[in-house]
Design a protein around this motif. Structure first.
Motif, mmCIF file in Angstrom:
data_model
loop_
_atom_site.group_PDB
_atom_site.id
_atom_site.type_symbol
_atom_site.label_atom_id
_atom_site.label_comp_id
_atom_site.label_asym_id
_atom_site.label_seq_id
_atom_site.Cartn_x
_atom_site.Cartn_y
_atom_site.Cartn_z
ATOM 1 N N VAL A 24 0.806 -1.222 0.000
ATOM 2 C CA VAL A 24 0.000 0.000 0.000
ATOM 3 C C VAL A 24 0.837 1.269 0.000
ATOM 4 O O VAL A 24 0.283 2.373 0.016
ATOM 5 C CB VAL A 24 -0.962 0.023 1.217
ATOM 6 C CG1 VAL A 24 -1.973 -1.114 1.105
ATOM 7 C CG2 VAL A 24 -0.185 -0.074 2.529
ATOM 8 N N GLY A 25 2.154 1.157 -0.010
ATOM 9 C CA GLY A 25 2.958 2.368 -0.024
ATOM 10 C C GLY A 25 4.381 2.135 0.446
ATOM 11 O O GLY A 25 4.789 0.997 0.704
ATOM 12 N N GLY A 55 0.046 6.038 8.248
ATOM 13 C CA GLY A 55 -1.058 6.595 7.474
ATOM 14 C C GLY A 55 -2.239 5.657 7.391
ATOM 15 O O GLY A 55 -2.189 4.530 7.873
ATOM 16 N N GLU A 57 -3.566 4.142 4.790
ATOM 17 C CA GLU A 57 -3.636 3.294 3.600
ATOM 18 C C GLU A 57 -3.904 1.831 3.937
ATOM 19 O O GLU A 57 -4.629 1.145 3.216
ATOM 20 C CB GLU A 57 -2.330 3.385 2.788
ATOM 21 C CG GLU A 57 -2.018 4.780 2.266
ATOM 22 C CD GLU A 57 -1.222 5.605 3.265
ATOM 23 O OE1 GLU A 57 -0.798 6.720 2.895
ATOM 24 O OE2 GLU A 57 -1.020 5.146 4.413
ATOM 25 N N TRP A 58 -3.314 1.330 5.007
ATOM 26 C CA TRP A 58 -3.441 -0.097 5.311
ATOM 27 C C TRP A 58 -4.638 -0.390 6.213
ATOM 28 O O TRP A 58 -5.443 -1.255 5.915
ATOM 29 C CB TRP A 58 -2.154 -0.629 5.965
ATOM 30 C CG TRP A 58 -2.174 -2.120 6.138
ATOM 31 C CD1 TRP A 58 -1.827 -3.066 5.210
ATOM 32 C CD2 TRP A 58 -2.574 -2.841 7.314
ATOM 33 N NE1 TRP A 58 -1.993 -4.325 5.726
ATOM 34 C CE2 TRP A 58 -2.448 -4.219 7.018
ATOM 35 C CE3 TRP A 58 -3.022 -2.468 8.572
ATOM 36 C CZ2 TRP A 58 -2.752 -5.218 7.947
ATOM 37 C CZ3 TRP A 58 -3.338 -3.460 9.501
ATOM 38 C CH2 TRP A 58 -3.192 -4.813 9.186
ATOM 39 N N SER A 62 -5.086 6.531 10.937
ATOM 40 C CA SER A 62 -3.753 7.118 10.861
ATOM 41 C C SER A 62 -3.376 7.612 12.249
ATOM 42 O O SER A 62 -4.217 7.688 13.158
ATOM 43 C CB SER A 62 -3.736 8.284 9.871
ATOM 44 O OG SER A 62 -4.486 9.375 10.383
ATOM 45 N N ASN A 197 -0.500 -8.160 0.204
ATOM 46 C CA ASN A 197 -1.394 -7.225 0.911
ATOM 47 C C ASN A 197 -2.775 -7.147 0.260
ATOM 48 O O ASN A 197 -3.386 -6.077 0.184
ATOM 49 C CB ASN A 197 -0.790 -5.830 0.991
ATOM 50 C CG ASN A 197 0.293 -5.703 2.054
ATOM 51 O OD1 ASN A 197 1.376 -5.220 1.770
ATOM 52 N ND2 ASN A 197 0.019 -6.146 3.277
ATOM 53 N N ARG A 199 -3.686 -7.424 -2.844
ATOM 54 C CA ARG A 199 -3.747 -6.633 -4.077
ATOM 55 C C ARG A 199 -3.874 -7.480 -5.336
ATOM 56 O O ARG A 199 -4.074 -6.942 -6.425
ATOM 57 C CB ARG A 199 -2.518 -5.737 -4.180
ATOM 58 C CG ARG A 199 -2.428 -4.699 -3.057
ATOM 59 C CD ARG A 199 -1.122 -3.947 -3.078
ATOM 60 N NE ARG A 199 -0.971 -3.128 -4.280
ATOM 61 C CZ ARG A 199 -0.133 -3.398 -5.270
ATOM 62 N NH1 ARG A 199 0.627 -4.476 -5.228
ATOM 63 N NH2 ARG A 199 -0.045 -2.601 -6.313
ATOM 64 N N GLU A 247 -5.532 -9.172 6.516
ATOM 65 C CA GLU A 247 -6.571 -8.152 6.467
ATOM 66 C C GLU A 247 -7.967 -8.744 6.583
ATOM 67 O O GLU A 247 -8.902 -8.057 7.010
ATOM 68 C CB GLU A 247 -6.450 -7.350 5.163
ATOM 69 C CG GLU A 247 -5.260 -6.406 5.117
ATOM 70 C CD GLU A 247 -4.001 -7.031 4.541
ATOM 71 O OE1 GLU A 247 -3.154 -6.295 4.029
ATOM 72 O OE2 GLU A 247 -3.860 -8.280 4.614
#
Length: 369
Positions: A24-25, A55, A57-58, A62, A197, A199, A247
């Protein structure tokens, strides 16, 4: 019964040894919220609100949102009236906010620290006591880590017996090709994990996971999006490797759903993602009842959250490793004596409460202005 006088929160930004790219980043530092819960009797409990990279994103939260929710809603709920114990406090937090598991986990962690300090015992004793005082630690290789082969060799020499490859390229073919090349550097007795993750889609997983399995990959962590439990079950049956849900398992209800569909061989149980130590322990109980293995997940915690998670994971009858590598990947910490690692294992702290002491000077040094 105990009463909370006040709650302090500070966002800290800690440097890491190298950039760490995940699905995610890209992480160039790790941020978290250090929480101090003060009782009216003068006892202070430590907690940590943390997500990978700091952050949303995950995990959807945040460091900024966690601090705001704690300061504005959760802390006032704790301070409103005395509580009979941690369970009472958690119920109060749930009434104050419908979600915000990561933020709640930090406060629950601090409350367990208080209870342990009051009774003069480590938090692990509050969950039945340790069955192991060390946890084998996985080493995580970022999706674009430079000199990855050298890093793998160094970590294997240091005693790590599990290696995870993060997968973050737009093309699954690129991810697979990179990992197939690096697998030559991994000894055969080292367990290999790949982590997209969530994706990948099912078509990509069907194509590439069997090839990775043939090359020596043992576990695919959350290859598909969290909602696709049926697809996870199909991949588990066809990929030739074990599938680990991350997740997809954020609550005991998620754990039941994954168990019923047989969508995973392992659960990555994470304290912040679950909403606290007790909730994470509940997920582990569901896993054991369903014959699913438990793996101790991490979210790049400092020694505060690392100690809390390690004390819980150490009470489980069986644990298939952990990735509590935050203190290893970060170049500094916010406690006086960081948790220790020996020969690839994390040594579970044994002092009262979480067994770590906040370093006020370090807290000020890394506090966000």
């Amino acid at each position: 019964m105990f009463a909370i006088r006040s709650v302090d929160t500070v966002v800290v930004d800690l440097p890491i040894r190298r950039r760490h790219r995940i699905g995610v980043g890209v992480m160039t530092r790790q941020s978290s919220v250090v929480v101090q819960v003060h009782t009216r009797d003068g006892v202070t409990g430590l907690g940590e609100a943390v997500v990978p990279g700091g952050g949303p994103e995950w995990g959807g939260e945040s460091v900024e949102t966690m601090k705001a929710v704690i300061d504005l809603y959760l802390a006032p709920a704790l301070c409103a009236a005395p509580m009979s114990g941690v369970n009472d406090a958690v119920a109060r937090l749930d009434r104050a906010s419908a979600h915000n598991r990561f933020a709640k986990a930090a406060l629950e962690m601090a409350l367990w620290d208080i209870v342990g300090k009051v009774h003069g015992c480590p938090v692990s004793e509050l969950f039945g006591g340790l069955v192991r005082d060390r946890l084998p630690v996985l080493w995580s290789v970022g999706a674009d880590t430079e000199r990855a082969a050298d890093e793998i060799a160094d970590r294997v020499a240091a005693g790590h017996r599990m290696v995870k490859f993060m997968m973050a390229h737009p093309s699954p073919a690129e991810d697979a090709a990179r990992i197939l090349g690096l697998l030559r550097e991994v000894p055969e007795d080292v367990v290999v994990v790949v982590d997209p993750n969530g994706r990948w889609d099912e078509s990509a997983a069907r194509r590439w996971l069997p090839r990775l399995a043939e090359a020596g990959v043992d576990i695919a962590e959350q290859p598909l999006p969290a909602w696709n439990l049926d697809g996870m079950a199909r991949i588990r049956a066809s990929s030739g490797m074990r599938v680990m849900a991350d997740e997809a398992v954020a609550s005991v209800h998620d754990a039941v759903a994954v168990s019923r569909r047989r969508s995973a061989d392992l659960f990555s149980v994470k304290v912040p993602k679950s909403g606290g130590l007790a909730a994470a322990n509940g997920i582990a109980a569901v896993a054991r009842a369903a014959g699913i293995g438990c793996y101790g997940g991490g979210t790049m915690e400092t020694s505060i959250g690392t100690s809390a998670a390690a004390q819980l994971f150490g009470t489980w009858p069986v644990v298939h490793g952990c990735d509590l590598i935050g203190p290893l990947l970060m170049t500094d910490d916010v406690v006086v004596e960081p948790v220790s690692y020996e020969n690839g294992d994390l040594v579970v702290p044994r002092g009262p409460g979480l067994g770590v002491e906040l370093d006020e000077q370090k807290l000020r040094k890394y506090a966000r202005e």
